[in-house]
Design an enzyme around this catalytic site. Sequence first.
Site, short mmCIF file in Angstrom:
data_model
loop_
_atom_site.label_atom_id
_atom_site.label_comp_id
_atom_site.label_asym_id
_atom_site.label_seq_id
_atom_site.Cartn_x
_atom_site.Cartn_y
_atom_site.Cartn_z
N ASN A 180 0.85 -1.28 0.19
CA ASN A 180 -0.07 0.20 -0.04
C ASN A 180 0.86 1.24 0.17
O ASN A 180 2.02 1.33 0.83
CB ASN A 180 -0.90 -0.04 1.13
CG ASN A 180 -1.81 1.14 1.38
OD1 ASN A 180 -1.94 1.84 0.47
ND2 ASN A 180 -2.20 1.46 2.47
N GLU A 211 -20.14 13.01 -5.35
CA GLU A 211 -19.29 11.93 -5.15
C GLU A 211 -20.03 10.53 -5.16
O GLU A 211 -19.48 9.38 -5.49
CB GLU A 211 -18.30 11.95 -3.85
CG GLU A 211 -18.95 11.62 -2.65
CD GLU A 211 -18.15 12.17 -1.33
OE1 GLU A 211 -17.06 11.52 -1.35
OE2 GLU A 211 -18.62 12.64 -0.36
C1 F6R Z 1 -15.91 13.04 0.94
C2 F6R Z 1 -14.66 12.61 1.80
C3 F6R Z 1 -13.43 12.84 1.41
C4 F6R Z 1 -12.53 13.08 2.69
C5 F6R Z 1 -11.19 13.65 2.14
C6 F6R Z 1 -10.37 13.78 3.45
O1 F6R Z 1 -17.08 12.40 1.57
O2 F6R Z 1 -14.78 11.58 2.67
O3 F6R Z 1 -13.66 14.10 0.82
O4 F6R Z 1 -13.24 13.94 3.46
O5 F6R Z 1 -10.69 12.46 1.35
O6 F6R Z 1 -10.06 12.55 4.24
P1 F6R Z 1 -9.88 12.67 5.71
O7 F6R Z 1 -10.81 13.37 6.57
O8 F6R Z 1 -9.41 11.25 6.16
O9 F6R Z 1 -8.38 13.52 5.75
#
Ligand code: F6R
Length: 620
Positions: free
Chosen positions: A100, A500
Amino acid sequence: MCGIVGYTGSAPACGILVEGLARLEYRGYDSAGIAIQQGGATEVVCRRGRVAELAGSLAPMELGGTCGIGHTRWATHGRPSEANAHPHTSCDGRICIVHNGIIENFAELRERLIAEGHAFASDTDSEVVAHLVEARLAQTPVAADDAGLRLVQAVADAVCELVGSYALAVMSDDAPGAIVATRKDSPLIAGLAPDGAYVASDAIAMLDATRDVQVLADGQIALLMPERITCYEAAGDGLAEVEAAAVHIDWDMDVAEKTGYPDFMLKEIHEQPRVIRDTLAGRLVGNSISIDELTLSAQELNLVDRVCIIACGTSYHAGLIAKNLIEGWARIPCEVEVASEFRYRNPIMTPTTLVVAVSQSGETADTLAAIRDARVKDARVFGITNVVGSPVARESDGVVYTKANKEIAVASTKSFLGQVVSLTLLALLLAQAKGELTSAHIRQLYSELADTAELVERILADTSAIDEAAQACKDAASALFIGRGMGAACAHEGALKLKEISYLHAESYPAGEMKHGPIALIEEGFPVIAIATASPTYDKVLSNLQESRARGALVVAIATEGDEEIRSHADHVIYIPPVRDALSPILASVPLQLFARAIALARGCDVDQPRNLAKSVTVE
Ligand code: F6R
């Protein structure tokens, strides 16, 4: 991005790996594969598509081996295909790896390895790791008594050559029953259970077996054997045994199940009242807001003269809401910036700048890089995340957890509300430290904040108006979300949620910007979704709605209960209970989430796993 799972123990590995991959599928679902040691060799099975495809192919094979690794992929290098699916193998097929992250120098490594005689079978960056380990293993002296340790040394040598990010699990036919796992900038967790040792990119893959896990730090290398996990770190020319950080996971196992809901998204939307209550629990002590995890004294907080919120996607939208609160209540200038811009902008930071990094997953690559940049520049960084022990939590000066529990649906819902509530508490704390709000005022605001949990329950109890509005908009090619102030921030989140999961193109604008361009989009039947709740700019939003309707827009308004006037300006009205403007996003976001989900379902979309997306964005 991408999910990794590995198991070595006394039970057949196949079922454990497939079950683990199904739990990790939120991290990517372009293709999936497993490798299982069987009678001195390794059987590799990969399929394009979801884990269910892989499970279907494996069913008749009756693989009985008890040591294996698996992977579910979100494609970066090389399109989704069976050849590009992990696990990848070395030339002789005796080394198997799952990866990953991104190996940034893969092209030069690949070229060198090809020149040395290695043959590649995929277009991925990851495959170089299998060949590098193969080459290193051939050079590592044979310690007949410990083939596992020899593999550890070979992996340690191989990763020294990698530039980029990685979480890796490696098996070799020469080390039966051994899995070697290591990481850099990509999460990896190991756990020892009565039936064997597990490794995964997220604890959720092993929660049935154990809740006591070891969170590997960057550079640590774990050797998993059926009865033990030993952790090493490079020391001089060799390896030294070290302890990985031990964490107890206390989520309810229900997080991994739909518990009667048709999808995780709906389940998680319905969990929001609980998230609000849990995030607020214990935060009002007497008449004061308490966030001890911030690790700043009242005096230090009083010196904060600028707040800088960095985040991506939905978390960024939570930041936009918080800006209004921090500036409105605490009177501290607050900027909100997407982390991918912040990190390359060489922003000005001072020791009195408070940087707030918001990330559900706690592992978003851009947000992490922005945190590192801010800390190098002497700013204090406060993390708000949903994942205990995540990189954002570890690398911030202080951290608060959003108490959403594991979020499985790719589109954020409950974690967004947890972020908004946490940021609201932070705004109150700053206002308290600056002496901008009286204790009585803080207590009053906290109590109204706590009441939102029940008000969200009321919204969830009757969604008929939301469903009707969704039916009216479901066939549109595009939609516009508008609002002002708090409503503008909600509009951005509403548009993101819709595009999305339903693939319906949506834009969001502060309503006042309509006449500066977006109004040109409007034609007969074009959906305009307006956040028109009670606010100081309510009348202005009404004017924007009139302008939209005059041009044929189909208007859906999110409005405050008791507002009858709005009916003459909108085709569909979705009411939310009355609440002060500052707290309105907590309520207004909920119908927007349900609206997006209803449209996505009407368009036949998978709301939990939308195309091209992954829940954790661990690559740039
Ligand atoms: C939309 C969504 C993404 C995340 C973004 C940030 O529903 O989930 O836009 O908000 O990828 O992710 P985190 O909050 O995990 O840094």
